[in-house]
Design a protein around this motif. Structure first.
Motif, PDB file in Angstrom:
ATOM      1  N   ASN A  62      29.208  18.880  -2.167  1.00 54.68           N
ATOM      2  CA  ASN A  62      29.233  20.147  -1.740  1.00 54.68           C
ATOM      3  C   ASN A  62      30.084  20.608  -0.384  1.00 54.68           C
TER       4      ASN A  62
ATOM      5  N   TRP B   4      18.011  19.973   0.543  1.00 56.55           N
ATOM      6  CA  TRP B   4      18.694  18.753   0.643  1.00 56.55           C
ATOM      7  C   TRP B   4      18.208  17.450   1.386  1.00 56.55           C
TER       8      TRP B   4
ATOM      9  N   GLY C   8      24.820  16.899  -1.946  1.00 55.69           N
ATOM     10  CA  GLY C   8      25.266  17.514  -0.958  1.00 55.69           C
ATOM     11  C   GLY C   8      26.572  17.424  -0.107  1.00 55.69           C
TER      12      GLY C   8
ATOM     13  N   VAL D 227      19.323  21.662  -3.490  1.00 55.57           N
ATOM     14  CA  VAL D 227      19.628  20.854  -4.423  1.00 55.57           C
ATOM     15  C   VAL D 227      18.997  20.819  -5.616  1.00 55.57           C
TER      16      VAL D 227
ATOM     17  N   TYR E  34      21.222  12.105  -4.538  1.00 58.25           N
ATOM     18  CA  TYR E  34      21.107  13.296  -3.902  1.00 58.25           C
ATOM     19  C   TYR E  34      22.089  13.476  -2.531  1.00 58.25           C
TER      20      TYR E  34
END
Length: 395
Positions: free
Chosen positions: A311, A259, A308, A244, A304
């Protein structure tokens, strides 16, 4: 119909009956016939065999307030046997024992004292030996039905540990040693796979389910059409090593910017403390997260985590995502903030929620997997049993 066909149909009917008895907690023979569509003669013959094998027992207990003869109910014989689930994490080994009704009746944990898995394996066997001997005497006549082990790393389809980023364990097979010692079937799997299985078995009986674990790293367990999705060789779900941040923080896997180096709970604690003291309690961490001086750190963690998670949602379009971590499970406000950062128009999911099982999920999933294999059934459903009020399972 040849003999092979008859044997297959008998096993199929047996599997169906056991699954329905477990799912419904207790059933009469007539209700079993009605639910399964099997004729009464087949049900009676199969049930008698299960009773003879001590897997099923008859009971007259019923809540029906009716006159006349009360139906004889059938249920699993909880005290006939048990299975073991083991979670081998970076710093601790957690062990849970469940009976044939899936109820956890004992739990023990101890620290990992060596980075050498062979030493830890020997220590685990020594400790297990005492409990297995004790419980084999108490849970008769079957005793130990199997062992399920969760590893925080890559496990292939042959139950061999391929690689663990934290301990750097590679090409290790502990399955055979435990099978030889305890004379039982042993399953080894990734911790996230066992965690999502526990979530389905005990709390969320849906055919497509995702569970993201956030403890020492980040793992993704996927159940798709009631089966754990493993990928080509069993490596699926290593979502924590999705990059990431290109050229970011080095990771033990060999890459940079993974990640889990930014969004695992361990990474959050590392930012809150220079050296994480072992005695820090969850409630103290939760209090820190509410302090103004730490809001920048918390916001970066959530940013963060959202990257993830965004995604995962865009790639898989999951119905439900369960987030499982010590902090996230007890911080509904963090989850609400996290969802607020999922702003993509492509995000489409039904629900994101914290785990109600918590840190016991991996070991509980391991025990349930071993029990399912022993019973020879396709699915387990303990949702109606409501074991979350037990002090053995974190609510």
């Amino acid at each position: 119909m040849n003999t092979g066909d008859a044997s297959y149909i008998k096993q199929l009917n047996r599997r169906i009956l056991i699954q329905e008895i477990i799912k419904n907690k207790s059933l009469s023979r007539s209700n079993l016939a009605r639910i399964t569509g099997l004729n009464k003669a087949t049900v009676s013959a199969q049930i008698q065999e299960l009773i003879d094998n001590k897997l099923v027992v008859e009971t007259n207990e019923t809540a029906l307030m009716t006159r006349g003869r009360k139906p004889i109910l059938l249920e699993m014989n909880a005290n006939a046997g048990y299975s073991v689930g083991i979670d081998i994490d970076e710093k601790h080994i957690r062990v849970i024992f469940i009976d044939l009704k899936g109820k956890p009746f004992s739990k023990v944990s101890f620290p990992v004292e060596s980075q050498d898995l062979f030493k830890e394996k020997d220590k685990l066997i020594d400790k297990l030996f005492h409990y297995v001997k004790k419980f084999n005497e108490a849970y008769q006549p079957i005793g130990l039905t199997g062992i399920g082990i969760g590893i925080h790393g890559i496990v292939d389809n042959t139950h061999q540990i391929v690689f663990t980023p934290k301990q750097q364990w590679t090409n290790i097979n502990i399955k055979e040693d435990l099978e030889e010692t305890f004379q039982t079937n042993v399953l080894v799997d990734n911790n996230a796979n066992l965690s999502v299985f526990a979530e389905q078995v005990y709390d969320e009986q849906i055919s497509d389910l995702f569970c993201i674990t956030l403890y020492s790293g980040i793992g993704l367990g996927i159940i798709q059409r009631n089966k754990i999705y493993r990928g080509y060789e069993g490596f699926a779900g290593e979502i924590g090593h999705m990059i990431v941040h290109p050229d970011g923080i080095p990771c033990t896997c060999g890459n940079h910017g993974c990640w889990e180096r930014y969004a695992s709970e361990k990474s959050l604690l590392e930012k809150l403390y220079e050296n994480i003291p072992e005695h820090v309690k969850t409630k103290e961490v939760l209090a820190m997260l509410r302090e103004d001086e730490h809001q920048e750190t918390v916001d970066e963690f959530l940013r963060y985590l959202a990257i993830g998670l965004n995604n995962v949602i865009n790639i898989f379009n999951p119905e439900k995502v369960i987030m499982n971590g010590t902090i996230i499970n007890k911080s509904p406000q963090l989850l609400k903030q996290l969802e607020g950062k999922l702003s993509s128009k492509f995000n489409n999911y039904h629900q994101i929620r914290p785990s109600r099982i918590g840190s016991d999920a991996c070991a509980l999933g391991g025990a349930a997997s071993a029990l399912r294999k022993y019973l020879g059934i396709d699915s387990l459903n303990f949702v109606q049993y409501d074991y979350f009020d037990s002090d053995l399972v974190e609510a």
